[in-house]
Scaffold this motif. Structure first.
Motif, PDB file in Angstrom:
ATOM      1  N   PHE A 171       0.816  -1.211   0.000  1.00  0.00           N
ATOM      2  CA  PHE A 171       0.000   0.000   0.000  1.00  0.00           C
ATOM      3  C   PHE A 171       0.853   1.265   0.000  1.00  0.00           C
ATOM      4  O   PHE A 171       0.472   2.282  -0.541  1.00  0.00           O
ATOM      5  CB  PHE A 171      -0.893   0.020   1.236  1.00  0.00           C
ATOM      6  N   ASP A 172       2.029   1.206   0.628  1.00  0.00           N
ATOM      7  CA  ASP A 172       2.829   2.423   0.762  1.00  0.00           C
ATOM      8  C   ASP A 172       3.602   2.787  -0.503  1.00  0.00           C
ATOM      9  O   ASP A 172       4.344   3.765  -0.517  1.00  0.00           O
ATOM     10  CB  ASP A 172       3.772   2.334   1.959  1.00  0.00           C
ATOM     11  N   THR A 173       3.416   2.043  -1.573  1.00  0.00           N
ATOM     12  CA  THR A 173       4.103   2.361  -2.830  1.00  0.00           C
ATOM     13  C   THR A 173       3.296   3.299  -3.714  1.00  0.00           C
ATOM     14  O   THR A 173       3.789   3.725  -4.755  1.00  0.00           O
ATOM     15  CB  THR A 173       4.408   1.068  -3.629  1.00  0.00           C
ATOM     16  N   VAL A 174       2.074   3.618  -3.335  1.00  0.00           N
ATOM     17  CA  VAL A 174       1.187   4.408  -4.190  1.00  0.00           C
ATOM     18  C   VAL A 174       1.299   5.898  -3.848  1.00  0.00           C
ATOM     19  O   VAL A 174       1.004   6.307  -2.730  1.00  0.00           O
ATOM     20  CB  VAL A 174      -0.279   3.943  -4.047  1.00  0.00           C
ATOM     21  N   ALA A 178      -5.245  14.629   0.697  1.00  0.00           N
ATOM     22  CA  ALA A 178      -4.545  15.877   1.032  1.00  0.00           C
ATOM     23  C   ALA A 178      -4.613  16.163   2.522  1.00  0.00           C
ATOM     24  O   ALA A 178      -3.738  16.835   3.071  1.00  0.00           O
ATOM     25  CB  ALA A 178      -5.132  17.048   0.246  1.00  0.00           C
ATOM     26  N   THR A 179      -5.629  15.638   3.176  1.00  0.00           N
ATOM     27  CA  THR A 179      -5.788  15.883   4.607  1.00  0.00           C
ATOM     28  C   THR A 179      -5.350  14.685   5.459  1.00  0.00           C
ATOM     29  O   THR A 179      -5.544  14.701   6.670  1.00  0.00           O
ATOM     30  CB  THR A 179      -7.256  16.232   4.932  1.00  0.00           C
ATOM     31  N   SER A 180      -4.750  13.679   4.825  1.00  0.00           N
ATOM     32  CA  SER A 180      -4.325  12.485   5.566  1.00  0.00           C
ATOM     33  C   SER A 180      -3.134  12.805   6.468  1.00  0.00           C
ATOM     34  O   SER A 180      -2.164  13.416   6.045  1.00  0.00           O
ATOM     35  CB  SER A 180      -3.915  11.369   4.602  1.00  0.00           C
ATOM     36  N   GLU A 181      -3.246  12.403   7.707  1.00  0.00           N
ATOM     37  CA  GLU A 181      -2.171  12.561   8.677  1.00  0.00           C
ATOM     38  C   GLU A 181      -2.032  11.271   9.462  1.00  0.00           C
ATOM     39  O   GLU A 181      -2.955  10.468   9.527  1.00  0.00           O
ATOM     40  CB  GLU A 181      -2.471  13.697   9.653  1.00  0.00           C
ATOM     41  N   SER A 234       3.969  11.154  18.683  1.00  0.00           N
ATOM     42  CA  SER A 234       4.462  12.297  17.908  1.00  0.00           C
ATOM     43  C   SER A 234       3.294  13.218  17.582  1.00  0.00           C
ATOM     44  O   SER A 234       2.132  12.857  17.780  1.00  0.00           O
ATOM     45  CB  SER A 234       5.102  11.814  16.606  1.00  0.00           C
ATOM     46  N   GLY A 235       3.618  14.364  17.051  1.00  0.00           N
ATOM     47  CA  GLY A 235       2.580  15.236  16.526  1.00  0.00           C
ATOM     48  C   GLY A 235       2.105  14.680  15.195  1.00  0.00           C
ATOM     49  O   GLY A 235       2.714  13.767  14.630  1.00  0.00           O
ATOM     50  N   PRO A 236       1.020  15.209  14.666  1.00  0.00           N
ATOM     51  CA  PRO A 236       0.523  14.732  13.373  1.00  0.00           C
ATOM     52  C   PRO A 236       1.543  14.994  12.261  1.00  0.00           C
ATOM     53  O   PRO A 236       2.201  16.033  12.251  1.00  0.00           O
ATOM     54  CB  PRO A 236      -0.746  15.536  13.133  1.00  0.00           C
ATOM     55  N   ALA A 237       1.666  14.034  11.353  1.00  0.00           N
ATOM     56  CA  ALA A 237       2.574  14.166  10.210  1.00  0.00           C
ATOM     57  C   ALA A 237       1.788  13.907   8.938  1.00  0.00           C
ATOM     58  O   ALA A 237       0.964  12.992   8.884  1.00  0.00           O
ATOM     59  CB  ALA A 237       3.725  13.171  10.332  1.00  0.00           C
ATOM     60  N   ARG A 238       2.024  14.731   7.924  1.00  0.00           N
ATOM     61  CA  ARG A 238       1.371  14.552   6.621  1.00  0.00           C
ATOM     62  C   ARG A 238       1.855  13.269   5.974  1.00  0.00           C
ATOM     63  O   ARG A 238       3.010  12.886   6.124  1.00  0.00           O
ATOM     64  CB  ARG A 238       1.724  15.726   5.698  1.00  0.00           C
ATOM     65  N   VAL A 239       0.962  12.645   5.232  1.00  0.00           N
ATOM     66  CA  VAL A 239       1.289  11.418   4.505  1.00  0.00           C
ATOM     67  C   VAL A 239       1.196  11.737   3.020  1.00  0.00           C
ATOM     68  O   VAL A 239       0.136  12.150   2.542  1.00  0.00           O
ATOM     69  CB  VAL A 239       0.302  10.283   4.880  1.00  0.00           C
ATOM     70  N   GLY A 240       2.300  11.578   2.288  1.00  0.00           N
ATOM     71  CA  GLY A 240       2.327  11.942   0.869  1.00  0.00           C
ATOM     72  C   GLY A 240       2.155  10.774  -0.077  1.00  0.00           C
ATOM     73  O   GLY A 240       1.960  10.957  -1.272  1.00  0.00           O
TER      74      GLY A 240
END
Length: 136
Positions: free
Chosen positions: A58-61, A88-91, A101-107
């Protein structure tokens, strides 16, 4: 809601026939039978045989590539925009030894546990399968 969207998306964009991820079938048995038949045929005809097994996660997309793919498949712009906003709002938050940790963006990556994710993932993998077919 994502279960309904996934069902509709799968109906209008069925996966490549060579796709094996998230398909309701006894994949191990079927894949083993296909491999056995190919190897048996090559042995019988004394031909070389090259086999590649590709296992993507899943993390390859990439999110950008996923949205681009949806648009290229001709899906309604409203749906494409919805998925774009969703990603765009996934954290995510990491937890190690009880410390968060604090929230981190997922690209990149599709959302694990989301009923829509397997269909989106397979659509992305279909692009790779099509490229492999063209290369033969």
């Amino acid at each position: 809601m994502h279960t309904v969207l996934a069902r509709r998306l799968k109906a209008c964009c069925p996966p490549n026939a060579r796709q094996r991820g998230f398909i309701c079938a006894d994949d191990t048995l079927e894949n083993s039978a296909v491999l056995d038949a190919v190897l048996g045929d090559c042995k019988k005809k004394l031909r070389e045989c090259h086999v590649a097994v590709l296992d993507f996660a899943f993390d390859t997309v990439s999110h950008a590539a996923l949205i681009d793919l949806l648009r290229k498949r001709g899906l309604p712009e409203g749906f494409c925009n919805y998925v774009a906003r969703l990603y765009a709002t996934s954290e995510t938050v990491l937890e190690v030894n009880g410390a968060r940790s604090g929230p981190a963006r997922v690209g990149q990556r599709v959302r694990q546990g989301d009923p829509l994710s397997p269909v989106l993932f397979n659509m992305a993998m279909d692009v790779i399968l099509a490229a492999l077919t063209r290369g033969l």
